[in-house]
Scaffold this motif. Sequence first.
Motif, mmCIF file in Angstrom:
data_model
loop_
_atom_site.group_PDB
_atom_site.id
_atom_site.type_symbol
_atom_site.label_atom_id
_atom_site.label_comp_id
_atom_site.label_asym_id
_atom_site.label_seq_id
_atom_site.Cartn_x
_atom_site.Cartn_y
_atom_site.Cartn_z
ATOM 1 N N ASP A 143 0.799 -1.226 0.000
ATOM 2 C CA ASP A 143 0.000 0.000 0.000
ATOM 3 C C ASP A 143 0.830 1.274 0.000
ATOM 4 O OD1 ASP A 143 -2.164 -1.636 0.049
ATOM 5 O OD2 ASP A 143 -2.673 -1.325 2.154
ATOM 6 N N CYS A 144 2.094 1.174 0.341
ATOM 7 C CA CYS A 144 2.944 2.360 0.414
ATOM 8 C C CYS A 144 3.754 2.509 -0.875
ATOM 9 C CB CYS A 144 3.886 2.269 1.612
ATOM 10 S SG CYS A 144 4.971 3.697 1.792
ATOM 11 N N HIS A 145 3.627 3.650 -1.536
ATOM 12 C CA HIS A 145 4.349 3.922 -2.782
ATOM 13 C C HIS A 145 5.046 5.281 -2.672
ATOM 14 C CE1 HIS A 145 2.399 0.509 -4.784
ATOM 15 N NE2 HIS A 145 1.291 0.894 -4.161
ATOM 16 N N PRO A 146 6.283 5.304 -2.174
ATOM 17 C CA PRO A 146 6.985 6.575 -1.958
ATOM 18 C C PRO A 146 7.171 7.399 -3.225
ATOM 19 C CG PRO A 146 8.091 4.774 -0.809
ATOM 20 C CD PRO A 146 7.071 4.153 -1.706
ATOM 21 N N ASP A 147 7.153 6.751 -4.391
ATOM 22 C CA ASP A 147 7.386 7.474 -5.641
ATOM 23 C C ASP A 147 6.079 7.908 -6.309
ATOM 24 O OD1 ASP A 147 6.603 4.875 -6.144
ATOM 25 O OD2 ASP A 147 7.789 4.689 -7.982
ATOM 26 N N ALA A 148 4.963 7.780 -5.609
ATOM 27 C CA ALA A 148 3.661 8.113 -6.209
ATOM 28 C C ALA A 148 3.543 9.604 -6.497
ATOM 29 C CB ALA A 148 2.534 7.670 -5.280
ATOM 30 N N ALA A 149 2.891 9.924 -7.623
ATOM 31 C CA ALA A 149 2.614 11.318 -7.983
ATOM 32 C C ALA A 149 1.258 11.723 -7.436
ATOM 33 C CB ALA A 149 2.650 11.490 -9.497
ATOM 34 N N GLY A 150 1.165 12.944 -6.920
ATOM 35 C CA GLY A 150 -0.062 13.408 -6.289
ATOM 36 C C GLY A 150 -0.927 14.301 -7.142
ATOM 37 N N GLY A 151 -0.592 14.414 -8.448
ATOM 38 C CA GLY A 151 -1.420 15.240 -9.322
ATOM 39 C C GLY A 151 -1.562 16.658 -8.805
ATOM 40 N N PHE A 152 -2.777 17.194 -8.913
ATOM 41 C CA PHE A 152 -2.995 18.580 -8.500
ATOM 42 C C PHE A 152 -2.951 18.764 -6.984
ATOM 43 C CE2 PHE A 152 -7.257 16.731 -8.685
ATOM 44 C CZ PHE A 152 -7.800 17.134 -7.476
ATOM 45 N N THR A 153 -2.847 17.643 -6.214
ATOM 46 C CA THR A 153 -2.793 17.774 -4.758
ATOM 47 C C THR A 153 -1.376 18.000 -4.250
ATOM 48 O OG1 THR A 153 -2.504 15.392 -4.335
ATOM 49 C CG2 THR A 153 -4.763 16.211 -4.584
ATOM 50 N N ASP A 154 -0.368 17.823 -5.102
ATOM 51 C CA ASP A 154 1.005 18.084 -4.668
ATOM 52 C C ASP A 154 1.126 19.525 -4.183
ATOM 53 O OD1 ASP A 154 1.947 15.566 -5.150
ATOM 54 O OD2 ASP A 154 2.710 16.004 -7.162
ATOM 55 N N GLY A 155 1.776 19.691 -3.052
ATOM 56 C CA GLY A 155 1.924 21.031 -2.505
ATOM 57 C C GLY A 155 0.748 21.490 -1.676
ATOM 58 N N ALA A 156 -0.123 20.542 -1.279
ATOM 59 C CA ALA A 156 -1.305 20.930 -0.504
ATOM 60 C C ALA A 156 -0.932 21.556 0.834
ATOM 61 C CB ALA A 156 -2.205 19.714 -0.274
ATOM 62 N N ASP A 157 0.255 21.197 1.375
ATOM 63 C CA ASP A 157 0.647 21.751 2.664
ATOM 64 C C ASP A 157 0.893 23.252 2.593
ATOM 65 O OD1 ASP A 157 2.864 21.501 1.092
ATOM 66 O OD2 ASP A 157 4.141 20.618 2.628
ATOM 67 N N ALA A 158 0.992 23.803 1.385
ATOM 68 C CA ALA A 158 1.188 25.246 1.243
ATOM 69 C C ALA A 158 -0.059 26.019 1.670
ATOM 70 C CB ALA A 158 1.545 25.585 -0.200
ATOM 71 N N PHE A 159 -1.175 25.326 1.853
ATOM 72 C CA PHE A 159 -2.415 25.981 2.233
ATOM 73 C C PHE A 159 -2.555 26.119 3.752
ATOM 74 C CE2 PHE A 159 -3.306 24.405 -1.990
ATOM 75 C CZ PHE A 159 -4.092 25.398 -2.554
ATOM 76 N N LEU A 160 -1.599 25.624 4.511
ATOM 77 C CA LEU A 160 -1.714 25.674 5.961
ATOM 78 C C LEU A 160 -1.721 27.117 6.463
ATOM 79 C CD1 LEU A 160 0.664 22.795 7.114
ATOM 80 C CD2 LEU A 160 -1.831 22.823 7.146
ATOM 81 N N LEU A 161 -2.597 27.355 7.448
ATOM 82 C CA LEU A 161 -2.685 28.667 8.073
ATOM 83 C C LEU A 161 -1.964 28.664 9.419
ATOM 84 C CD1 LEU A 161 -6.486 29.443 7.536
ATOM 85 C CD2 LEU A 161 -4.574 30.303 6.168
ATOM 86 N N LYS A 162 -1.495 29.824 9.827
ATOM 87 C CA LYS A 162 -1.022 30.008 11.188
ATOM 88 C C LYS A 162 -2.262 30.209 12.058
ATOM 89 C CE LYS A 162 3.095 32.393 9.489
ATOM 90 N NZ LYS A 162 3.815 33.701 9.452
ATOM 91 N N VAL A 163 -2.260 29.630 13.249
ATOM 92 C CA VAL A 163 -3.427 29.708 14.125
ATOM 93 C C VAL A 163 -3.071 30.448 15.404
ATOM 94 C CG1 VAL A 163 -5.137 28.405 15.443
ATOM 95 C CG2 VAL A 163 -4.392 27.573 13.203
ATOM 96 N N GLU A 164 -3.817 31.491 15.687
ATOM 97 C CA GLU A 164 -3.688 32.224 16.948
ATOM 98 C C GLU A 164 -4.899 31.887 17.804
ATOM 99 O OE1 GLU A 164 -3.983 36.812 18.315
ATOM 100 O OE2 GLU A 164 -2.399 36.375 16.842
ATOM 101 N N PHE A 165 -4.672 31.067 18.808
ATOM 102 C CA PHE A 165 -5.740 30.584 19.684
ATOM 103 C C PHE A 165 -5.439 31.089 21.088
ATOM 104 C CE2 PHE A 165 -8.842 26.809 19.434
ATOM 105 C CZ PHE A 165 -9.608 27.296 20.486
#
Length: 227
Positions: A143-165
Amino acid sequence: MDISISPIARMRSDFATKFGIPRQSGLVEALRSTIVFEPNYRNDDALRGIEGFSHLWIIWQFSEAVRSDWSPTVRPPRLGGNTRMGVFATRSPFRPNHLGLSCVRLLGVEHTPDNGTVLHIGGADLMDGTPIFDIKPYIPYSDCHPDAAGGFTDGADAFLLKVEFPQPLLEKLPPDRRDAAVGVLSHDPRPSYQRQSGRIYGLTFAGFDIRFQVEDDLLTVVEVTPL
Protein backbone atom coordinates in the motif's frame (compact mmCIF):
# COMPACT_ATOMS: atom_id res chain seq x y z
CA MET A 1 -27.62 -5.25 -11.60
CA ASP A 2 -28.28 -3.37 -8.38
CA ILE A 3 -26.13 -4.32 -5.40
CA SER A 4 -27.22 -3.62 -1.83
CA ILE A 5 -24.71 -3.16 0.98
CA SER A 6 -25.32 -2.41 4.65
CA PRO A 7 -23.17 -0.59 7.23
CA ILE A 8 -21.10 -2.79 9.50
CA ALA A 9 -20.27 0.08 11.86
CA ARG A 10 -20.67 3.79 12.59
CA MET A 11 -18.08 6.44 13.28
CA ARG A 12 -18.15 8.36 16.55
CA SER A 13 -16.20 11.58 16.13
CA ASP A 14 -16.05 15.20 17.33
CA PHE A 15 -17.57 16.55 14.10
CA ALA A 16 -21.32 17.07 14.37
CA THR A 17 -21.45 18.69 10.90
CA LYS A 18 -19.41 18.54 7.68
CA PHE A 19 -17.89 21.98 8.21
CA GLY A 20 -14.27 21.80 9.33
CA ILE A 21 -13.65 18.11 8.64
CA PRO A 22 -10.13 17.69 7.18
CA ARG A 23 -10.22 17.17 3.43
CA GLN A 24 -8.23 13.94 3.75
CA SER A 25 -7.49 11.43 6.48
CA GLY A 26 -4.17 11.67 8.29
CA LEU A 27 -3.85 15.44 7.94
CA VAL A 28 -4.62 15.99 11.63
CA GLU A 29 -3.14 13.05 13.53
CA ALA A 30 -4.35 14.44 16.87
CA LEU A 31 -7.99 13.73 15.97
CA ARG A 32 -9.49 10.88 17.98
CA SER A 33 -12.51 8.82 16.89
CA THR A 34 -14.13 5.49 17.67
CA ILE A 35 -15.60 2.87 15.37
CA VAL A 36 -18.68 1.27 16.91
CA PHE A 37 -19.95 -1.86 15.20
CA GLU A 38 -23.59 -2.48 14.38
CA PRO A 39 -25.18 -5.18 16.59
CA ASN A 40 -25.09 -7.84 13.85
CA TYR A 41 -21.32 -7.40 13.48
CA ARG A 42 -20.28 -7.27 17.13
CA ASN A 43 -18.32 -10.47 16.90
CA ASP A 44 -14.82 -10.53 18.35
CA ASP A 45 -13.80 -13.27 15.92
CA ALA A 46 -14.14 -10.75 13.07
CA LEU A 47 -11.40 -8.64 14.68
CA ARG A 48 -9.01 -11.43 15.57
CA GLY A 49 -5.46 -10.29 14.75
CA ILE A 50 -6.32 -6.67 14.01
CA GLU A 51 -4.07 -5.47 16.88
CA GLY A 52 -1.07 -6.43 14.78
CA PHE A 53 -1.68 -3.61 12.31
CA SER A 54 -0.88 0.05 12.94
CA HIS A 55 -3.17 1.45 10.23
CA LEU A 56 -6.50 0.53 8.66
CA TRP A 57 -8.39 1.32 5.48
CA ILE A 58 -12.00 2.34 6.03
CA ILE A 59 -14.62 2.23 3.26
CA TRP A 60 -17.53 4.48 4.14
CA GLN A 61 -20.35 6.59 2.73
CA PHE A 62 -20.53 10.34 2.20
CA SER A 63 -23.92 10.15 3.89
CA GLU A 64 -24.48 13.92 3.78
CA ALA A 65 -23.77 14.09 0.04
CA VAL A 66 -26.09 11.38 -1.28
CA ARG A 67 -28.03 12.51 -4.33
CA SER A 68 -29.95 10.77 -7.10
CA ASP A 69 -27.80 12.07 -9.96
CA TRP A 70 -24.08 12.55 -10.54
CA SER A 71 -21.76 14.72 -12.59
CA PRO A 72 -18.67 13.54 -14.53
CA THR A 73 -16.77 16.63 -13.35
CA VAL A 74 -16.42 18.30 -9.95
CA ARG A 75 -14.68 21.35 -8.51
CA PRO A 76 -11.88 20.35 -6.11
CA PRO A 77 -11.64 22.79 -3.17
CA ARG A 78 -7.85 22.90 -3.41
CA LEU A 79 -8.15 24.35 -6.92
CA GLY A 80 -10.24 27.25 -5.64
CA GLY A 81 -13.63 25.76 -6.40
CA ASN A 82 -13.65 27.08 -9.98
CA THR A 83 -11.58 24.52 -11.92
CA ARG A 84 -13.35 21.34 -12.99
CA MET A 85 -11.69 17.91 -12.85
CA GLY A 86 -13.01 14.45 -13.61
CA VAL A 87 -14.83 12.97 -10.64
CA PHE A 88 -12.70 9.83 -10.79
CA ALA A 89 -9.55 11.98 -10.69
CA THR A 90 -10.64 13.44 -7.33
CA ARG A 91 -11.86 12.38 -3.91
CA SER A 92 -14.97 14.49 -4.14
CA PRO A 93 -17.96 13.27 -2.08
CA PHE A 94 -20.23 13.80 -5.09
CA ARG A 95 -19.67 10.43 -6.75
CA PRO A 96 -21.96 7.85 -8.34
CA ASN A 97 -21.91 5.56 -5.30
CA HIS A 98 -20.96 8.15 -2.64
CA LEU A 99 -18.15 5.97 -1.25
CA GLY A 100 -15.17 7.31 0.66
CA LEU A 101 -11.80 5.68 1.42
CA SER A 102 -9.68 6.69 4.41
CA CYS A 103 -6.46 5.43 5.94
CA VAL A 104 -6.44 5.83 9.72
CA ARG A 105 -4.15 4.89 12.58
CA LEU A 106 -5.35 2.13 14.90
CA LEU A 107 -4.79 3.36 18.45
CA GLY A 108 -6.44 0.59 20.40
CA VAL A 109 -9.05 -2.12 20.67
CA GLU A 110 -11.40 -1.89 23.64
CA HIS A 111 -14.06 -4.23 24.97
CA THR A 112 -17.02 -2.20 26.24
CA PRO A 113 -20.16 -3.35 28.08
CA ASP A 114 -22.60 -1.37 25.92
CA ASN A 115 -21.13 -1.45 22.40
CA GLY A 116 -19.07 -4.61 22.37
CA THR A 117 -15.54 -4.32 20.99
CA VAL A 118 -14.75 -0.91 19.51
CA LEU A 119 -11.77 0.46 17.61
CA HIS A 120 -10.09 3.69 18.69
CA ILE A 121 -8.48 5.45 15.75
CA GLY A 122 -6.53 8.60 14.95
CA GLY A 123 -6.55 10.98 12.01
CA ALA A 124 -10.01 10.16 10.63
CA ASP A 125 -11.84 12.58 8.32
CA LEU A 126 -15.36 11.36 9.09
CA MET A 127 -18.40 13.04 10.59
CA ASP A 128 -20.10 11.62 13.65
CA GLY A 129 -22.54 8.87 12.67
CA THR A 130 -20.94 8.15 9.29
CA PRO A 131 -21.84 4.64 8.07
CA ILE A 132 -18.86 2.33 7.53
CA PHE A 133 -19.13 -0.53 5.03
CA ASP A 134 -15.80 -2.28 5.40
CA ILE A 135 -12.49 -2.25 7.27
CA LYS A 136 -9.24 -3.63 5.88
CA PRO A 137 -5.68 -3.63 7.22
CA TYR A 138 -3.15 -1.25 5.69
CA ILE A 139 -0.23 -3.34 4.39
CA PRO A 140 3.01 -1.34 4.01
CA TYR A 141 4.73 -3.54 1.41
CA SER A 142 1.87 -3.14 -1.06
CA ASP A 143 0.00 0.00 0.00
CA CYS A 144 2.94 2.36 0.41
CA HIS A 145 4.35 3.92 -2.78
CA PRO A 146 6.98 6.58 -1.96
CA ASP A 147 7.39 7.47 -5.64
CA ALA A 148 3.66 8.11 -6.21
CA ALA A 149 2.61 11.32 -7.98
CA GLY A 150 -0.06 13.41 -6.29
CA GLY A 151 -1.42 15.24 -9.32
CA PHE A 152 -3.00 18.58 -8.50
CA THR A 153 -2.79 17.77 -4.76
CA ASP A 154 1.00 18.08 -4.67
CA GLY A 155 1.92 21.03 -2.50
CA ALA A 156 -1.30 20.93 -0.50
CA ASP A 157 0.65 21.75 2.66
CA ALA A 158 1.19 25.25 1.24
CA PHE A 159 -2.41 25.98 2.23
CA LEU A 160 -1.71 25.67 5.96
CA LEU A 161 -2.68 28.67 8.07
CA LYS A 162 -1.02 30.01 11.19
CA VAL A 163 -3.43 29.71 14.13
CA GLU A 164 -3.69 32.22 16.95
CA PHE A 165 -5.74 30.58 19.68
CA PRO A 166 -5.72 32.79 22.81
CA GLN A 167 -4.87 30.69 25.86
CA PRO A 168 -8.03 31.59 27.86
CA LEU A 169 -10.15 30.40 24.91
CA LEU A 170 -8.05 27.30 24.30
CA GLU A 171 -8.41 26.28 27.94
CA LYS A 172 -12.17 26.08 27.48
CA LEU A 173 -11.61 22.93 25.42
CA PRO A 174 -10.82 19.58 27.07
CA PRO A 175 -7.02 19.09 27.22
CA ASP A 176 -7.17 16.03 24.96
CA ARG A 177 -8.99 17.99 22.23
CA ARG A 178 -6.83 21.12 22.04
CA ASP A 179 -4.14 19.88 19.63
CA ALA A 180 -6.80 18.43 17.36
CA ALA A 181 -8.76 21.70 17.30
CA VAL A 182 -5.66 23.69 16.37
CA GLY A 183 -4.80 21.15 13.69
CA VAL A 184 -8.26 21.31 12.15
CA LEU A 185 -8.17 25.10 12.07
CA SER A 186 -4.71 25.18 10.48
CA HIS A 187 -6.10 23.39 7.44
CA ASP A 188 -8.49 26.28 6.76
CA PRO A 189 -12.06 24.97 7.26
CA ARG A 190 -13.56 27.74 5.14
CA PRO A 191 -15.18 26.86 1.79
CA SER A 192 -12.76 27.64 -1.03
CA TYR A 193 -15.17 30.14 -2.54
CA GLN A 194 -15.40 32.15 0.69
CA ARG A 195 -12.36 34.28 1.41
CA GLN A 196 -13.86 37.51 2.76
CA SER A 197 -11.52 39.31 5.12
CA GLY A 198 -12.96 39.83 8.59
CA ARG A 199 -15.87 37.43 8.22
CA ILE A 200 -16.62 35.36 11.34
CA TYR A 201 -16.93 31.60 10.82
CA GLY A 202 -18.17 28.96 13.27
CA LEU A 203 -16.78 25.45 13.68
CA THR A 204 -18.67 22.86 15.72
CA PHE A 205 -16.08 20.60 17.31
CA ALA A 206 -16.11 18.30 20.35
CA GLY A 207 -19.27 19.91 21.70
CA PHE A 208 -18.07 23.51 21.30
CA ASP A 209 -18.78 26.32 18.89
CA ILE A 210 -15.40 27.77 17.88
CA ARG A 211 -15.63 31.16 16.19
CA PHE A 212 -12.73 32.44 14.10
CA GLN A 213 -11.73 34.86 11.38
CA VAL A 214 -8.92 34.79 8.81
CA GLU A 215 -6.69 37.59 7.58
CA ASP A 216 -4.19 36.57 4.88
CA ASP A 217 -2.55 33.41 6.26
CA LEU A 218 -3.43 34.00 9.92
CA LEU A 219 -6.50 32.42 11.54
CA THR A 220 -7.55 33.96 14.86
CA VAL A 221 -10.01 32.35 17.26
CA VAL A 222 -12.33 34.97 18.75
CA GLU A 223 -14.85 32.95 20.77
CA VAL A 224 -15.37 29.45 22.18
CA THR A 225 -18.82 28.50 23.50
CA PRO A 226 -20.04 25.13 24.84
CA LEU A 227 -23.00 23.73 22.94
